[in-house]
Design a protein around this motif. Structure first.
Motif, mmCIF file in Angstrom:
data_model
loop_
_atom_site.group_PDB
_atom_site.id
_atom_site.type_symbol
_atom_site.label_atom_id
_atom_site.label_comp_id
_atom_site.label_asym_id
_atom_site.label_seq_id
_atom_site.Cartn_x
_atom_site.Cartn_y
_atom_site.Cartn_z
ATOM 1 N N UNK A 77 50.048 -16.564 41.010
ATOM 2 C CA UNK A 77 49.956 -15.149 41.358
ATOM 3 C C UNK A 77 50.849 -14.829 42.557
ATOM 4 N N UNK A 78 51.743 -13.866 42.426
ATOM 5 C CA UNK A 78 52.566 -13.488 43.580
ATOM 6 C C UNK A 78 51.871 -12.391 44.369
ATOM 7 N N UNK A 79 51.084 -11.557 43.681
ATOM 8 C CA UNK A 79 50.311 -10.536 44.382
ATOM 9 C C UNK A 79 49.238 -9.995 43.442
ATOM 10 N N UNK A 80 48.142 -9.530 44.033
ATOM 11 C CA UNK A 80 47.069 -8.892 43.264
ATOM 12 C C UNK A 80 47.170 -7.377 43.421
ATOM 13 N N UNK A 81 47.356 -6.918 44.662
ATOM 14 C CA UNK A 81 47.498 -5.474 44.897
ATOM 15 C C UNK A 81 48.868 -5.208 45.485
ATOM 16 N N UNK A 82 49.034 -5.498 46.759
ATOM 17 C CA UNK A 82 50.323 -5.316 47.415
ATOM 18 C C UNK A 82 50.491 -6.429 48.434
ATOM 19 N N UNK A 83 51.702 -6.924 48.563
ATOM 20 C CA UNK A 83 51.960 -8.019 49.501
ATOM 21 C C UNK A 83 51.558 -7.609 50.911
ATOM 22 N N UNK A 84 51.912 -6.384 51.296
ATOM 23 C CA UNK A 84 51.643 -5.932 52.665
ATOM 24 C C UNK A 84 50.133 -5.820 52.904
ATOM 25 N N UNK A 85 49.421 -5.280 51.910
ATOM 26 C CA UNK A 85 47.970 -5.155 52.041
ATOM 27 C C UNK A 85 47.311 -6.533 52.174
ATOM 28 N N UNK A 86 47.746 -7.463 51.344
ATOM 29 C CA UNK A 86 47.170 -8.809 51.388
ATOM 30 C C UNK A 86 47.525 -9.501 52.704
ATOM 31 N N UNK A 87 48.757 -9.314 53.138
ATOM 32 C CA UNK A 87 49.217 -9.872 54.419
ATOM 33 C C UNK A 87 48.339 -9.371 55.567
ATOM 34 N N UNK A 88 48.142 -8.062 55.616
ATOM 35 C CA UNK A 88 47.374 -7.470 56.711
ATOM 36 C C UNK A 88 45.915 -7.925 56.679
ATOM 37 N N UNK A 89 45.385 -8.144 55.485
ATOM 38 C CA UNK A 89 44.007 -8.637 55.370
ATOM 39 C C UNK A 89 43.867 -10.003 56.036
ATOM 40 N N UNK A 90 44.863 -10.866 55.829
ATOM 41 C CA UNK A 90 44.795 -12.194 56.441
ATOM 42 C C UNK A 90 44.908 -12.094 57.964
ATOM 43 N N UNK A 91 45.716 -11.180 58.460
ATOM 44 C CA UNK A 91 45.874 -11.056 59.910
ATOM 45 C C UNK A 91 44.637 -10.442 60.575
ATOM 46 N N UNK A 92 43.895 -9.617 59.829
ATOM 47 C CA UNK A 92 42.794 -8.888 60.472
ATOM 48 C C UNK A 92 41.418 -9.299 59.972
ATOM 49 N N UNK A 93 41.339 -9.929 58.807
ATOM 50 C CA UNK A 93 40.028 -10.229 58.226
ATOM 51 C C UNK A 93 40.076 -11.626 57.602
ATOM 52 N N UNK A 94 40.142 -11.721 56.292
ATOM 53 C CA UNK A 94 40.383 -13.029 55.678
ATOM 54 C C UNK A 94 40.875 -12.886 54.239
#
Lengths: 358, 128
Positions: A27-44
């Motif tokens: 999987x390269x992305x489920x929704x958006x790369x930026x959204x997934x990226x930001x989730x890891x930086x701020x949540x998990x």
């Protein structure tokens, strides 16, 4: 058709965009790369990293074999410790970057998906008279990463071991739902977090469990932007058979005084070669992304080449990593990057681009 | 999801010809494939574009793509909102997310482009 991890059906049912990565349908992305990226930086975020190679070693000479092919020193590992190091060819070029795990009863190694077969072959041809067996457990296991500031707390009672009790880059053999598993406080995103190895039949159950605990599925796209911000090298981009550890800024993982190992003689020479290109960080002033292969130029002369580039969602800047001639590596050096025929101005900056607050 | 009043190119541009004004954009399918658009480069007003030639580029975190003109003509307007907020193209690619407007050369038309049904068939096959 490429190889599939035990989580493939999950990725498809979640609507992931699946691409080929090193021969794997990932999987390269489920929704958006930026959204997934930001989730890891701020949540998990949750990553399927089952494509990576998981090897274990059996026999009294396990340590001797690892020492023979690995640049770092496995003899000083404490029980449960995980350490980063390189496997080099006899010319000192990098064959792979790998993690070695020390257990009370032996050793394990995690290698890159695209290098697994090459490294297994390299280990086997390096055995000689040593009494050791290399066991490739990749196909029998699944490996998931939970990364981000909320990861440690969310995995508190996931397995028999609270990850908060593990030091950074330590691991524990424990149990998940009564089956053996490995929990390690490791990752490839620049955030705190864990990686979990379970039997392949438990992969989907573990995935669903982690999603229920609040981890958002993330693809390889976000994994790439996250590791790039953290300036972690990626094999095939920053690392390769022609590049040595000193050029890559990984000299700290080469222990030339630990005793003989494959590539050591060449590395002794290459360490003193000050003419080799070095890995650097670049910040571009425009929004066009300098991708792999873009030439670095100073006063019209080519002085380097880009190996990875992206738009950094965390910093909101266009960044890249490159190999540059020694004269062009000082932080603050201004140069241009040829992005598809047009020069873009760039400045050498210190790596990493992003470091989490401790 | 493929508007019936537009014509389409293989490279996922759409175009609409109304009198002397040809409006050009990229399709929702293309925008969904790109995701995370960070940059759109468009020509200047007064520039000439040529059928089959690149007139700009659209860059996402993942990849960069050229934008191709379906028609010969002179650029009469560019979408300034997209220059300011490239990611905004995702919200309405067939409307507010248009890219450029062109005054076509006399005699030119969009007959070589695909019909909505033809384009739908193309994206159906690409999605698999």
């Amino acid at each position: 058709m490429g190889q599939r991890t035990p989580l493939y059906d999950r990725h498809v049912s979640l609507g992931a965009r699946v691409v080929d990565f090193a021969g794997w349908e990932m999987p390269v992305q489920y929704t958006s790369i930026v959204e997934e990226h930001n989730t890891v930086r701020t949540s998990m975020g949750l990553f399927d990293i089952s494509h990576m190679g998981r090897l274990s070693f059996a026999g009294p000479d396990s340590l001797a074999l690892i020492q023979k092919v690995w640049t770092n020193n496995a003899a000083t590992l404490k029980d449960g410790q995980v350490r980063y190091g390189l496997v080099c060819n006899d010319q000192g070029g990098i064959r792979d970057d790998v993690l070695v795990y020390k257990w009370p009863y032996g050793y394990a190694m995690v290698v890159n998906a695209g290098n697994r077969e090459k490294i297994v072959a390299w280990l086997n041809e390096s055995i000689g008279n040593l009494n050791v067996q290399v066991i490739d457990q990749s196909a029998d296991t699944a490996m998931l990463a939970v990364q981000g500031p909320k990861a440690i707390a969310a995995c508190k009672d996931l397995t028999g071991v609270d990850p908060a009790s593990l030091g950074y880059y330590f691991a524990a053999p424990t149990r998940y739902e009564d089956q053996p598993c490995v929990l390690s406080r490791t990752g490839y995103t620049g955030e705190d977090g864990v990686e979990v190895i379970v039997g392949k039949n438990q992969g989907q159950e573990l995935w669903d469990d982690l999603v229920a605990r609040g981890a958002k599925p993330c693809g390889l796209g976000a994994r790439d932007t996250l590791r790039l911000e953290a300036a972690m090298p990626l094999y095939g981009h920053e690392l390769g058979e022609e590049i040595d550890p000193f050029q890559a800024g990984l000299g700290w993982s080469v222990k030339l005084d630990k005793g003989p190992f494959r590539g050591r003689d060449a590395l002794l020479r290459r360490k003193e070669d000050k003419a080799m290109r070095q890995r650097v960080g670049l910040e571009l002033s425009g929004k066009r992304i300098a991708r792999e292969g873009s030439a670095l130029k100073k006063n019209g002369e080519t002085v380097g080449v880009v190996c990875s580039g992206t738009f950094s969602p965390t910093l909101q800047k266009t960044i890249a990593m490159a190999y540059a001639d020694p004269a062009a590596t000082a932080v603050g050096t201004t140069l241009t990057v040829d992005v598809r025929g047009k020069d873009e101005s760039a400045t050498i900056v210190a790596l990493p681009f992003y470091k989490r607050a401790k | 999801m493929v508007p019936k009043n537009l014509r389409y190119s293989k490279s996922h541009e759409w175009a609409k010809l109304e009198g002397e004004v040809c409006t050009i954009g990229i399709t929702k399918f293309a925008v969904d494939q790109l995701t995370d658009v960070v940059f759109v480069e468009l020509p200047d007003v007064g520039d000439h574009v040529f059928a089959g030639d690149s007139f700009g580029e659209i860059e996402s975190v993942k990849a960069v793509s050229d934008l191709y003109s379906p028609i010969n003509g002179e650029v009469t307007a560019i979408n300034q909102d997209l220059i300011r907020d490239p990611a905004g193209i995702a919200a309405d690619p067939f409307g507010k997310g248009w890219l450029i407007q062109v005054k076509p050369e006399p005699g030119s038309n969009l007959n070589a482009m695909m019909s909505p049904d033809q384009y739908q068939k193309q994206i159906d096959s690409e999605a698999h």
